[in-house]
Design a protein around this motif. Sequence first.
Motif, PDB file in Angstrom:
ATOM      1  N   GLN A  82      42.348 -23.601  70.405  1.00 56.26           N
ATOM      2  CA  GLN A  82      43.536 -23.191  70.222  1.00 56.26           C
ATOM      3  C   GLN A  82      44.593 -23.652  70.872  1.00 56.26           C
ATOM      4  O   GLN A  82      44.420 -24.406  72.017  1.00 56.26           O
ATOM      5  CB  GLN A  82      43.653 -21.583  70.439  1.00 56.26           C
ATOM      6  CG  GLN A  82      42.627 -20.900  69.442  1.00 56.26           C
ATOM      7  CD  GLN A  82      42.388 -19.340  69.594  1.00 56.26           C
ATOM      8  OE1 GLN A  82      43.041 -18.965  70.745  1.00 56.26           O
ATOM      9  NE2 GLN A  82      41.782 -18.581  68.870  1.00 56.26           N
ATOM     10  N   PRO A  83      45.830 -23.679  70.592  1.00 51.87           N
ATOM     11  CA  PRO A  83      46.894 -24.159  71.416  1.00 51.87           C
ATOM     12  C   PRO A  83      47.135 -23.229  72.834  1.00 51.87           C
ATOM     13  O   PRO A  83      46.936 -22.330  72.852  1.00 51.87           O
ATOM     14  CB  PRO A  83      48.283 -23.976  70.408  1.00 51.87           C
ATOM     15  CG  PRO A  83      47.855 -23.836  69.108  1.00 51.87           C
ATOM     16  CD  PRO A  83      46.400 -23.082  69.493  1.00 51.87           C
ATOM     17  N   MET A  89      43.716 -30.824  70.531  1.00 56.67           N
ATOM     18  CA  MET A  89      43.013 -30.056  69.361  1.00 56.67           C
ATOM     19  C   MET A  89      42.300 -31.282  68.549  1.00 56.67           C
ATOM     20  O   MET A  89      40.952 -30.893  67.864  1.00 56.67           O
ATOM     21  CB  MET A  89      43.751 -29.098  68.438  1.00 56.67           C
ATOM     22  CG  MET A  89      44.578 -27.935  69.223  1.00 56.67           C
ATOM     23  SD  MET A  89      45.461 -26.776  68.327  1.00 56.67           S
ATOM     24  CE  MET A  89      44.357 -26.289  66.980  1.00 56.67           C
ATOM     25  N   ARG A 106      53.931 -25.079  71.028  1.00 56.24           N
ATOM     26  CA  ARG A 106      52.583 -24.663  70.275  1.00 56.24           C
ATOM     27  C   ARG A 106      51.916 -25.607  69.481  1.00 56.24           C
ATOM     28  O   ARG A 106      50.819 -26.009  69.122  1.00 56.24           O
ATOM     29  CB  ARG A 106      52.627 -23.324  69.871  1.00 56.24           C
ATOM     30  CG  ARG A 106      51.375 -22.529  69.157  1.00 56.24           C
ATOM     31  CD  ARG A 106      51.750 -21.227  68.809  1.00 56.24           C
ATOM     32  NE  ARG A 106      50.486 -20.807  67.855  1.00 56.24           N
ATOM     33  CZ  ARG A 106      49.704 -20.158  68.395  1.00 56.24           C
ATOM     34  NH1 ARG A 106      49.420 -19.935  69.616  1.00 56.24           N
ATOM     35  NH2 ARG A 106      48.454 -19.678  67.873  1.00 56.24           N
ATOM     36  N   ASN A 107      52.898 -25.990  68.667  1.00 54.50           N
ATOM     37  CA  ASN A 107      52.614 -27.219  67.686  1.00 54.50           C
ATOM     38  C   ASN A 107      53.030 -28.614  68.214  1.00 54.50           C
ATOM     39  O   ASN A 107      53.258 -29.421  67.218  1.00 54.50           O
ATOM     40  CB  ASN A 107      53.161 -26.846  66.183  1.00 54.50           C
ATOM     41  CG  ASN A 107      52.865 -25.376  65.812  1.00 54.50           C
ATOM     42  OD1 ASN A 107      51.392 -25.456  65.673  1.00 54.50           O
ATOM     43  ND2 ASN A 107      53.501 -24.606  65.262  1.00 54.50           N
ATOM     44  N   GLY A 108      53.000 -28.835  69.338  1.00 50.29           N
ATOM     45  CA  GLY A 108      53.515 -29.968  69.755  1.00 50.29           C
ATOM     46  C   GLY A 108      52.673 -31.064  69.986  1.00 50.29           C
ATOM     47  O   GLY A 108      51.453 -30.608  69.718  1.00 50.29           O
ATOM     48  N   ASN A 155      49.441 -30.329  72.557  1.00 52.84           N
ATOM     49  CA  ASN A 155      48.154 -29.315  71.818  1.00 52.84           C
ATOM     50  C   ASN A 155      47.911 -30.083  70.622  1.00 52.84           C
ATOM     51  O   ASN A 155      46.538 -29.902  70.273  1.00 52.84           O
ATOM     52  CB  ASN A 155      49.110 -28.014  71.485  1.00 52.84           C
ATOM     53  CG  ASN A 155      49.039 -27.076  72.360  1.00 52.84           C
ATOM     54  OD1 ASN A 155      48.235 -26.821  73.217  1.00 52.84           O
ATOM     55  ND2 ASN A 155      50.385 -26.676  72.835  1.00 52.84           N
ATOM     56  N   GLN A 156      48.399 -30.501  69.897  1.00 55.71           N
ATOM     57  CA  GLN A 156      47.974 -31.251  68.445  1.00 55.71           C
ATOM     58  C   GLN A 156      46.796 -32.440  68.858  1.00 55.71           C
ATOM     59  O   GLN A 156      45.939 -32.689  68.309  1.00 55.71           O
ATOM     60  CB  GLN A 156      49.093 -31.779  67.756  1.00 55.71           C
ATOM     61  CG  GLN A 156      49.872 -30.582  66.917  1.00 55.71           C
ATOM     62  CD  GLN A 156      49.053 -29.776  66.052  1.00 55.71           C
ATOM     63  OE1 GLN A 156      48.360 -30.271  65.386  1.00 55.71           O
ATOM     64  NE2 GLN A 156      49.227 -28.598  66.507  1.00 55.71           N
ATOM     65  N   GLU A 158      49.143 -21.948  75.325  1.00 53.72           N
ATOM     66  CA  GLU A 158      50.284 -21.256  75.139  1.00 53.72           C
ATOM     67  C   GLU A 158      51.410 -21.353  76.452  1.00 53.72           C
ATOM     68  O   GLU A 158      52.581 -21.637  76.220  1.00 53.72           O
ATOM     69  CB  GLU A 158      50.221 -19.540  75.016  1.00 53.72           C
ATOM     70  CG  GLU A 158      49.362 -19.288  74.143  1.00 53.72           C
ATOM     71  CD  GLU A 158      50.232 -19.308  72.554  1.00 53.72           C
ATOM     72  OE1 GLU A 158      51.533 -19.669  72.712  1.00 53.72           O
ATOM     73  OE2 GLU A 158      49.601 -19.565  71.627  1.00 53.72           O
ATOM     74  N   PRO A 180      59.254 -30.663  72.004  1.00 49.05           N
ATOM     75  CA  PRO A 180      58.100 -31.160  70.955  1.00 49.05           C
ATOM     76  C   PRO A 180      56.876 -31.698  71.415  1.00 49.05           C
ATOM     77  O   PRO A 180      56.125 -32.018  70.670  1.00 49.05           O
ATOM     78  CB  PRO A 180      58.987 -32.234  70.275  1.00 49.05           C
ATOM     79  CG  PRO A 180      60.261 -32.591  71.270  1.00 49.05           C
ATOM     80  CD  PRO A 180      60.447 -31.522  72.030  1.00 49.05           C
TER      81      PRO A 180
END
Length: 306
Positions: A167-168, A160, A151-153, A156-157, A170, A147
Motif C-alpha cells: 500500500q502507498p 509498489m 500517495r500516487n506519486g 510510492n508507485q 502515507e 508528484p
Amino acid sequence: MSGSVGSGRGGSWEPAQGVAAWWQAAPFALVFGVFFLLPLALVAVVSLWNFNEYELIPAVTLRNYFSIFEGCSRLTDNGDFCVTLSTYLSTLKFCLIVWAVTLVLGFAVAYFLAFHVRSATTQTVLFVLCTVPFWTSNVIRMISWVPLLGRNGLVNQSLMGIGLIEQPIEWLLFSDFSVVLAFVHLYTMFMIVPIFNSMMRIDRSLLEAASDAGASGWQTLWNVVVPLSKTGILIGSIFVITIVMGDFVTIGVMGGQQIASVGKIIQVQTSYLQFPLAAANAVILLAVVLMIIWALTRLVDIRKEL
C-alpha cells in the motif's frame, strides 16, 4: 622645529582620518538603521498596543504578551503543554533536525569540494551545480516534491511496482518527514558556502604535518579541519536556524496546513488584522532566536576568527 611640525601634521591628520572614517560608515549605518533597527523598533512598539475587532489602539499594554502565554503555567487535561509552548517546541524540533542534517551534508559537500577536487575549474562547475536549484522559486521547488512523494506519486508507485510495499506510504507527504526534507533541500546551500570558504583558508601544510605525525584521516579531520572550520560552521548554523525558525511557507505547503509553527501563527494573526498580537509573537520569536545565536557565539568568537 621639524618635530613640532611632524607632530602638528600627525595631530591634524588623525582627526581628519577619523572624520573620513565616520563619513564612510555613515551611509551603511543609515541603511542599517532605516531598514533594520527602525522596523524592529516599530514591531516592538506595535506589540504594546491594544486592539479590538475594528481598530488598533495606540495605548501601552502587556495584554498581547499575557494572551500569548495564557494557560501556560499548567499542563492541559491531556498532560500537554499550552498551544504557545507546544508550537515553539515543534518549531525548535524542526530547527534542530534541519540544522543537524544540513550540517552533516554541508560539511561533507564542502570537504569534498575543498580537499578532493584539485582543479579550480571543476570546483567552480560543481559549486555552480549546487546553486542550480536556487534559479527557481522556493515554492516551485517545494511543489516539485508533491508528484514524487504523493500517495500516487513516483516513489510510492515505484516501491509498489517492485513489490517492496503493498500500500502507498502515507507519511511521505504532508508530514514531519516532508517538511524536514523540503527544509534540507532548500537550505543546505546556506551551510555549504560558509564552511567551504573556511576550509579553503586552511593551510594545506597543516594537513601534511598531521599526516607526517602519524594522524589518521579521521584524526586529521577532527583535530585539524573541524576546529579550523568553526567559523564557517557557526555562520552556516546561524543562517539555517534563523531561516527555519521564521519560516511558515514551507511548513504550510509541505505539512498540508496541518503542522503549526511560530511563523505560521504570526502569518495567520496578520491575516486576521491582529497586528499587535502578531508583533508580540514576532518579538518573542526574535528573542528566542537571539538567545540561540548568543549561545552559538559563546562557543566560537566569530570576530576573532574572522
